[in-house]
Design a protein around this motif. Structure first.
Motif, PDB file in Angstrom:
ATOM      1  N   LEU A  17       0.838  -1.201   0.000  1.00  0.00           N
ATOM      2  CA  LEU A  17       0.000   0.000   0.000  1.00  0.00           C
ATOM      3  C   LEU A  17       0.876   1.255   0.000  1.00  0.00           C
ATOM      4  N   TRP A  18       1.980   1.203   0.757  1.00  0.00           N
ATOM      5  CA  TRP A  18       2.907   2.344   0.769  1.00  0.00           C
ATOM      6  C   TRP A  18       3.685   2.451  -0.534  1.00  0.00           C
ATOM      7  N   VAL A  20       2.466   2.418  -3.440  1.00  0.00           N
ATOM      8  CA  VAL A  20       1.723   3.356  -4.290  1.00  0.00           C
ATOM      9  C   VAL A  20       2.191   4.780  -4.000  1.00  0.00           C
ATOM     10  N   MET A  21       2.346   5.084  -2.695  1.00  0.00           N
ATOM     11  CA  MET A  21       2.814   6.402  -2.272  1.00  0.00           C
ATOM     12  C   MET A  21       4.267   6.615  -2.694  1.00  0.00           C
ATOM     13  N   ILE A  43      -1.588  12.606   1.571  1.00  0.00           N
ATOM     14  CA  ILE A  43      -1.814  11.219   2.001  1.00  0.00           C
ATOM     15  C   ILE A  43      -2.959  11.191   3.030  1.00  0.00           C
ATOM     16  N   GLY A 140      -3.655  -4.884  -2.992  1.00  0.00           N
ATOM     17  CA  GLY A 140      -2.398  -4.123  -3.044  1.00  0.00           C
ATOM     18  C   GLY A 140      -1.581  -4.524  -4.261  1.00  0.00           C
ATOM     19  N   CYS A 143      -3.151  -3.219  -7.449  1.00  0.00           N
ATOM     20  CA  CYS A 143      -2.896  -1.777  -7.588  1.00  0.00           C
ATOM     21  C   CYS A 143      -1.466  -1.508  -8.053  1.00  0.00           C
ATOM     22  N   VAL A 144      -0.500  -2.120  -7.356  1.00  0.00           N
ATOM     23  CA  VAL A 144       0.902  -1.822  -7.655  1.00  0.00           C
ATOM     24  C   VAL A 144       1.265  -2.285  -9.061  1.00  0.00           C
ATOM     25  N   SER A 198      -2.932   6.070  -2.096  1.00  0.00           N
ATOM     26  CA  SER A 198      -2.257   5.256  -1.094  1.00  0.00           C
ATOM     27  C   SER A 198      -2.867   5.498   0.285  1.00  0.00           C
TER      28      SER A 198
END
Lengths: 300, 264
Positions: A17-18, A20-21, A43, A140, A143-144, A198
């Motif tokens: 998840l991080w 993405v950030m 965020i 996750g 997404c990534v 994210s």
């Protein structure tokens, strides 16, 4: 040490998840060559928008999409402050970040929102029979992986190349007819959109959003970027994007391990800051330690 | 095709450091002119080039390219008509991007950039052909990051980029002065070859008198922000360094004081 597999799996999940950030931070920090502090606010903004909308009964996927758009708007504000009002990028980011603190409180209506007992983006996967961690892991990953594909495509297009040229050499970019201001704004919009996405995903996985959750996130993002670059390949753009995700995951594993080893959670930010300082100075130490490079320098 | 009319540029206006870089400069270029622009340090030659390119806004006067008044146009918009090579070899190319990526950026100068793929296979053939003419072996290194090239190679590449889409006007800003003499000569020869082959209207700033005399069909000399000499065609062909110094003294009432220009 019985819980080790679960702890590691949790770290990998959170890392995704991080990631993405982290990819968002990479776009400003490495591609545009700007240290953008807007992310500390965007965020939280992503988390705030997603949590407040979901708690009001709005579809979690729609809420997450709106969180993404909210982050893009934050990036646009920083971009306009920098390019139109000619405020230095670092200061533009700080201004937006501070402003977002109030905005986020307005969005949430209070300092934190709980997402227990409501449907989130992960519920669909849990309904398929996955447990909570696996559901976060699957979404996750989706997404990534899709993000890596989309960004690989985008930065290969004519506009994407123009953004890269702008960050690399703005004077050359202008001489080639590229509107560097628009490209900076575009980069900041994409970056902060991803950061907010994210934030939305993180808040739903941890079942709450807190107005303070963004504090120090830029350092975590930078730590992940640098860990990714130092530990993993950075030859082609594909491998850079993958190494960013691996960097974010590695950072989470490191944090999980030091917490497991008994470091107080309150010292985490100090630990992260030191990690980033050490990582940022690595190239300097490496230049001194590498015999090949030293001989080149002596030749000069 | 280029008309510069009453151009005045003042830096740090209204402060103690106020500096009038251009004083009411007017001149025009004809299609196909290859002009060498010479002058000492602070004469305003680079400022003039930067004003034409849109790097600096001007206090008064106008710049007209092909009948279009570009005086108020942004730098990136003017770029559609201009090819530029800078003094610093690092400035003309993006070092983190490949040779072909840099060329692809240049090929799209003046075009609307879209979400189409940034480079096509057909282009690569064109790039190979053009780079082969440089004879620097770059045609086999299309994917190489430009940051790994030498200053001379980068400057030669910038020149290819500046002329890839034939510009209405080519601006060369002392583009060989940061190179060693041999490389400088090579880049100058390539420039001359490109300019003649495609008959590109060119304004080349130099502080080397011999180069200013050797290249081009017209020589403009600047001093203290003004054009003091404009020597053309046959008159220019007969020009020698002694002539030029004499005419400079007469026009400016001073002795030429730029050592580098004298020695080289």
């Amino acid at each position: 040490m019985n819980h080790m597999p679960e702890i590691l799996l949790g770290a990998v999940t959170l890392g995704l998840l991080w990631a993405v950030m982290t990819i968002g931070v990479y776009i400003t920090y490495r591609i545009l060559n700007i240290a953008d502090l807007t992310v500390e606010g965007s965020i939280t903004m992503g988390a705030a928008i997603a949590a407040s909308l979901i708690s009001k009964g709005i579809n979690p996927y729609l809420a997450t999409l709106l969180a993404l758009l909210g982050g893009m708007a934050a990036g646009l504000v920083t971009g306009l402050l920098h390019t139109k009002l000619r405020i230095p990028p670092l200061l533009s980011g700080i201004l937006t970040m501070i402003a977002l603190y109030s905005v986020n409180l307005r969005i949430m209506g209070r300092a934190n929102i709980s997402l227990l007992r409501v449907d989130t983006v992960y519920t669909v996967f849990m309904n398929l029979g996955l447990n909570r961690t696996s559901a976060v892991l699957v979404l996750g990953l989706i997404c990534v992986i899709s993000l890596i594909c989309i960004l690989y495509w985008f930065f290969g297009t004519e506009i994407g190349c123009a953004v890269r040229a702008t960050g690399n050499n703005p004077q050359m970019a202008r001489a080639q007819g590229i509107n560097t201001k628009s490209m900076i704004i575009l980069g900041l919009i994409i970056s902060n959109g991803l950061v907010a996405l994210s934030g939305a995903l993180i808040s739903q996985s941890q079942s709450f959003a807190d107005v303070q959750m963004g504090i120090g996130s830029i350092v975590i993002g930078l730590a992940s970027v640098i860990i990714g670059e130092v530990l993993f390949s950075r030859t082609s753009f594909y491998s850079i994007l993958i190494s960013l995700a691996l960097g974010a995951i590695t950072y989470r594993i490191i944090i999980a391990l030091v917490l497991k080893m008994g470091m107080p959670a309150n010292d985490l930010k100090l630990f992260t800051a030191i990690t980033v300082a050490v990582a940022l100075s690595l190239p300097m130490f490496r230049a001194y330690l590498s015999p090949v490079k030293r001989s080149i320098r002596e030749d000069e | 095709m280029l008309i510069v009319n009453g151009l005045t540029k003042i830096f740090n206006i209204g402060t103690v450091n106020e500096n009038i870089a251009l004083r009411d400069v007017s001149f025009s270029l004809n299609e196909g002119d290859f002009v060498t622009l010479i002058g000492g340090n602070g004469s305003g030659k680079s400022t003039l080039l930067n004003c034409i390119a849109g790097v600096y806004p001007v206090e008064s006067g106008s710049i007209i390219i092909d009948g279009v008044d570009v005086t108020k146009l942004n730098e990136h918009k003017r770029a559609a008509m201009l090819g530029r090579v800078f003094q610093d070899p690092m400035l003309g190319t993006a070092s983190n991007m490949g040779i072909e990526e840099n060329l692809a950026l240049a090929l799209r100068r003046g075009q609307r950039r879209t979400l189409r793929w940034g480079i096509s296979n057909k282009e690569r053939e064109l790039y190979r052909k053009l780079l082969k003419k440089l004879d620097l072996g770059l045609e086999d290194r299309l994917g190489t990051k430009v940051g790994l090239l030498s200053g001379g190679q980068r400057q030669a590449l910038t020149l290819v980029m500046a002329t890839l889409k034939k510009p209405r006007l080519l601006l060369l800003d002392e583009h060989t002065s940061a190179l060693d003499p041999k490389t400088a000569q090579m880049v100058l020869d390539i420039s001359d070859q490109f300019i003649r082959e495609s008959r590109i209207t060119t304004l080349m700033v130099t502080h080397n008198m011999r180069d200013a005399i050797k290249y081009g069909n017209r020589l403009i000399m600047m001093h203290n922000g003004r054009i003091i000499l404009d020597i053309r065609d046959e008159d220019k062909q007969k020009l020698t360094i002694e002539d030029l110094l004499k005419r400079f003294g007469k026009a400016s009432g001073e002795e030429f004081n730029n050592d580098t220009a004298l020695l080289s």
